[in-house]
Design an enzyme around this catalytic site. Structure first.
Site, PDB file in Angstrom:
ATOM      1  CB  CYS A 113      -0.942   0.001   1.191  1.00 50.79           C
ATOM      2  SG  CYS A 113      -2.054  -1.416   1.180  1.00 50.79           S
ATOM      3  CG  HIS A 247      -3.118   3.610   1.723  1.00 49.58           C
ATOM      4  ND1 HIS A 247      -3.568   3.094   0.537  1.00 49.58           N
ATOM      5  CD2 HIS A 247      -3.208   2.599   2.643  1.00 49.58           C
ATOM      6  CE1 HIS A 247      -3.915   1.830   0.713  1.00 49.58           C
ATOM      7  NE2 HIS A 247      -3.697   1.509   1.988  1.00 49.58           N
ATOM      8  CG  ASN A 277      -6.527  -0.711   1.054  1.00 48.83           C
ATOM      9  OD1 ASN A 277      -5.791  -0.340   0.138  1.00 48.83           O
ATOM     10  ND2 ASN A 277      -6.073  -1.057   2.243  1.00 48.83           N
TER      11      ASN A 277
HETATM   12  N1  ACO Z   1     -18.253  -8.627   8.852  1.00 49.31           N
HETATM   13  C1  ACO Z   1     -18.779  -8.902  10.042  1.00 49.31           C
HETATM   14  N2  ACO Z   1     -18.027  -9.191  11.130  1.00 49.31           N
HETATM   15  C2  ACO Z   1     -16.683  -9.167  10.970  1.00 49.31           C
HETATM   16  C3  ACO Z   1     -16.072  -8.884   9.728  1.00 49.31           C
HETATM   17  C4  ACO Z   1     -16.918  -8.606   8.653  1.00 49.31           C
HETATM   18  N3  ACO Z   1     -16.453  -8.293   7.413  1.00 49.31           N
HETATM   19  N4  ACO Z   1     -14.741  -8.940   9.883  1.00 49.31           N
HETATM   20  C5  ACO Z   1     -14.501  -9.262  11.172  1.00 49.31           C
HETATM   21  N5  ACO Z   1     -15.683  -9.390  11.826  1.00 49.31           N
HETATM   22  C6  ACO Z   1     -15.913  -9.736  13.224  1.00 49.31           C
HETATM   23  C7  ACO Z   1     -14.759 -10.463  13.849  1.00 49.31           C
HETATM   24  O1  ACO Z   1     -14.820 -11.834  13.585  1.00 49.31           O
HETATM   25  C8  ACO Z   1     -14.974 -10.140  15.318  1.00 49.31           C
HETATM   26  O2  ACO Z   1     -15.959 -10.997  15.818  1.00 49.31           O
HETATM   27  P1  ACO Z   1     -15.872 -11.563  17.316  1.00 49.31           P
HETATM   28  O3  ACO Z   1     -15.930 -10.350  18.201  1.00 49.31           O
HETATM   29  O4  ACO Z   1     -17.060 -12.446  17.408  1.00 49.31           O
HETATM   30  O5  ACO Z   1     -14.555 -12.275  17.408  1.00 49.31           O
HETATM   31  C9  ACO Z   1     -15.553  -8.721  15.299  1.00 49.31           C
HETATM   32  O6  ACO Z   1     -16.042  -8.514  13.970  1.00 49.31           O
HETATM   33  C10 ACO Z   1     -14.541  -7.652  15.617  1.00 49.31           C
HETATM   34  O7  ACO Z   1     -13.395  -7.903  14.832  1.00 49.31           O
HETATM   35  P2  ACO Z   1     -12.139  -6.994  14.934  1.00 49.31           P
HETATM   36  O8  ACO Z   1     -11.067  -7.530  14.076  1.00 49.31           O
HETATM   37  O9  ACO Z   1     -11.825  -6.767  16.375  1.00 49.31           O
HETATM   38  O10 ACO Z   1     -12.724  -5.637  14.324  1.00 49.31           O
HETATM   39  P3  ACO Z   1     -12.059  -4.239  14.258  1.00 49.31           P
HETATM   40  O11 ACO Z   1     -12.898  -3.246  14.940  1.00 49.31           O
HETATM   41  O12 ACO Z   1     -10.601  -4.265  14.619  1.00 49.31           O
HETATM   42  O13 ACO Z   1     -12.159  -3.927  12.703  1.00 49.31           O
HETATM   43  C11 ACO Z   1     -10.764  -3.862  10.752  1.00 49.31           C
HETATM   44  C12 ACO Z   1     -11.484  -4.738  11.779  1.00 49.31           C
HETATM   45  C13 ACO Z   1     -11.814  -3.088   9.984  1.00 49.31           C
HETATM   46  C14 ACO Z   1      -9.968  -4.734   9.823  1.00 49.31           C
HETATM   47  C15 ACO Z   1      -9.839  -2.892  11.513  1.00 49.31           C
HETATM   48  O14 ACO Z   1      -9.028  -3.581  12.429  1.00 49.31           O
HETATM   49  C16 ACO Z   1      -8.981  -2.113  10.593  1.00 49.31           C
HETATM   50  O15 ACO Z   1      -9.443  -1.331   9.800  1.00 49.31           O
HETATM   51  N6  ACO Z   1      -7.663  -2.238  10.697  1.00 49.31           N
HETATM   52  C17 ACO Z   1      -6.770  -1.543   9.791  1.00 49.31           C
HETATM   53  C18 ACO Z   1      -6.342  -2.510   8.807  1.00 49.31           C
HETATM   54  C19 ACO Z   1      -6.453  -2.028   7.400  1.00 49.31           C
HETATM   55  O16 ACO Z   1      -6.955  -0.989   7.072  1.00 49.31           O
HETATM   56  N7  ACO Z   1      -5.911  -2.868   6.563  1.00 49.31           N
HETATM   57  C20 ACO Z   1      -5.891  -2.625   5.180  1.00 49.31           C
HETATM   58  C21 ACO Z   1      -4.601  -3.105   4.634  1.00 49.31           C
HETATM   59  S1  ACO Z   1      -3.267  -2.330   5.386  1.00 49.31           S
HETATM   60  C22 ACO Z   1      -3.297  -0.806   4.901  1.00 49.31           C
HETATM   61  O17 ACO Z   1      -3.795  -0.526   3.874  1.00 49.31           O
HETATM   62  C23 ACO Z   1      -2.722   0.179   5.816  1.00 49.31           C
END
Ligand code: ACO
Length: 324
Positions: A113, A247, A277
């Site tokens: 990214c 980004h 993304n």
């Molecule tokens: N739909 C429904 N539920 C989901 C999904 C989904 N698509 N994905 C995960 N969940 C569930 C999980 O299983 C979890 O369930 P549980 O509580 O029963 O275990 C719950 O939602 C919470 O999951 P978390 O991973 O704790 O959710 P979080 O609030 O951290 O959000 C996310 C996840 C959106 C990925 C967040 O961590 C994030 O945005 N991180 C940044 C990563 C990013 O942007 N990556 C892109 C690539 S890297 C870059 O470009 C910089």
């Protein structure tokens, strides 16, 4: 010392739009969950016959047109991508061939990214230290090809697309162009965002694996620090930035950046809702969208910053365009 102007921007998006509601039912996700946690409403995905190279070529043609230059004037091509058409040759040579360019190097850069920031830094440094005068810098990704479409925690986040910019060396207009830039990597964090495959590992391209919470934490901290450094190196203050084009990973990351930096959210370009993304393509796609909407104009001071797998990150401050 010559400076490097950005004189044209172009982009390409596949015609296939998939809204959150159209994602496969077995993912057990929802429009509400995705919008609330990420800001994403839809993504563009490549169809049959569309590749990283074809999107890169289409975006490049628009950038050349917007810069009002002929492809023959280009003497350096860099494609930032994690999803090349093939392991080799570089996607950049396909762009070179299709644009009928016969001279100069054409190569790919892989910094996920952060790839576009890396390509911009390498391209502008090469222009400064060589007799090349114009470069084509592209971010193009078919990220959908390396997603595990049964893993809802990653596959809902990404999309496909391409963006390109034209860099021109100038010995005039010292106040214009790339005013400062930086880029960093720290391989200690390579296990929080990676693919579980590759040519030397197991011959599969692999799928994206991510510890989302850890990535989020690093993203806010590193995106702020590299941006503040770039603003300082350009002898500017945060208030001097007309627009930040970050980004596009997650709306919550963008909102956290706005708070941490004291930069009003209206000054941050946000296309995560429509593009999702798109990895290395996200910054030039967002930049082009802001220019087309007449939001970013010739002479604006813009800042770019990105972070991705590696971890790799970096930022740049630019006076966009060139004097009329
Ligand atoms: N739909 C429904 N539920 C989901 C999904 C989904 N698509 N994905 C995960 N969940 C569930 C999980 O299983 C979890 O369930 P549980 O509580 O029963 O275990 C719950 O939602 C919470 O999951 P978390 O991973 O704790 O959710 P979080 O609030 O951290 O959000 C996310 C996840 C959106 C990925 C967040 O961590 C994030 O945005 N991180 C940044 C990563 C990013 O942007 N990556 C892109 C690539 S890297 C870059 O470009 C910089």
């Amino acid at each position: 010392m010559s400076n490097i102007l950005i004189t044209g921007v172009g982009s390409y998006l596949p015609s296939n739009i998939i809204t959150n509601k159209e994602l496969p039912e077995n993912l057990n996700t929802s429009d509400e969950w995705i919008k609330k946690r990420t800001g994403i409403k839809q993504r563009y995905l490549v169809s049959e016959g569309e590749f990283t190279s074809t999107m890169a070529i289409a975006a490049s043609k628009k950038a050349l047109q917007n810069a009002n230059i002929d492809s023959k004037e280009i003497d350096l091509i860099i494609v930032a991508t994690t999803t090349p058409d093939q392991t080799f040759p570089a996607t950049a040579v396909k762009v070179q061939s299709e644009l009928n360019i016969n001279i100069g190097p054409a190569f790919d850069i892989q910094a996920v990214c952060a790839g576009f920031i890396y390509a911009l830094n390498v391209g502008s440094s090469l222009l400064k230290t060589s007799n090349f005068s114009k470069a084509l810098i592209i971010g193009s990704e078919s990220f959908s090809k390396i997603l595990d479409w049964s893993d809802r925690s990653t596959c809902v986040l990404f999309g496909d697309g391409a963006g390109a910019v034209i860099l021109e060396k100038s010995n005039k207009y010292s106040e214009w162009g790339i005013l400062s830039s930086n880029f960093y990597s720290n391989g200690k964090f390579s296990d929080i965002l990676y693919t579980d495959g590759g040519p030397s590992l197991n011959s599969n391209v692999g799928h994206v694996r991510m510890n989302g919470k850890e990535v989020f934490k690093h993203a806010v901290e590193k995106l702020s620090s590299c941006l503040l450094e770039a603003i300082n190196d350009a002898n500017l203050k945060i208030q001097d930035i007309d627009f930040l084009v970050p980004h596009q990973a997650n709306l919550r990351i963008i909102e956290s950046l706005s708070k941490k930096l004291g930069l009003p959210i209206e000054k941050i370009i946000n296309t995560i809702d429509i593009h999702a993304n798109t990895s290395a393509a996200s910054i030039p796609l967002a930049l082009n969208s802001a220019i087309e909407r007449n939001k970013i104009r010739n002479g604006d001071i813009i800042a770019l910053n990105a972070i991705g797998g590696g971890l790799s990150w970096g930022a740049s401050v630019i006076k966009y365009g060139k004097p009329d």
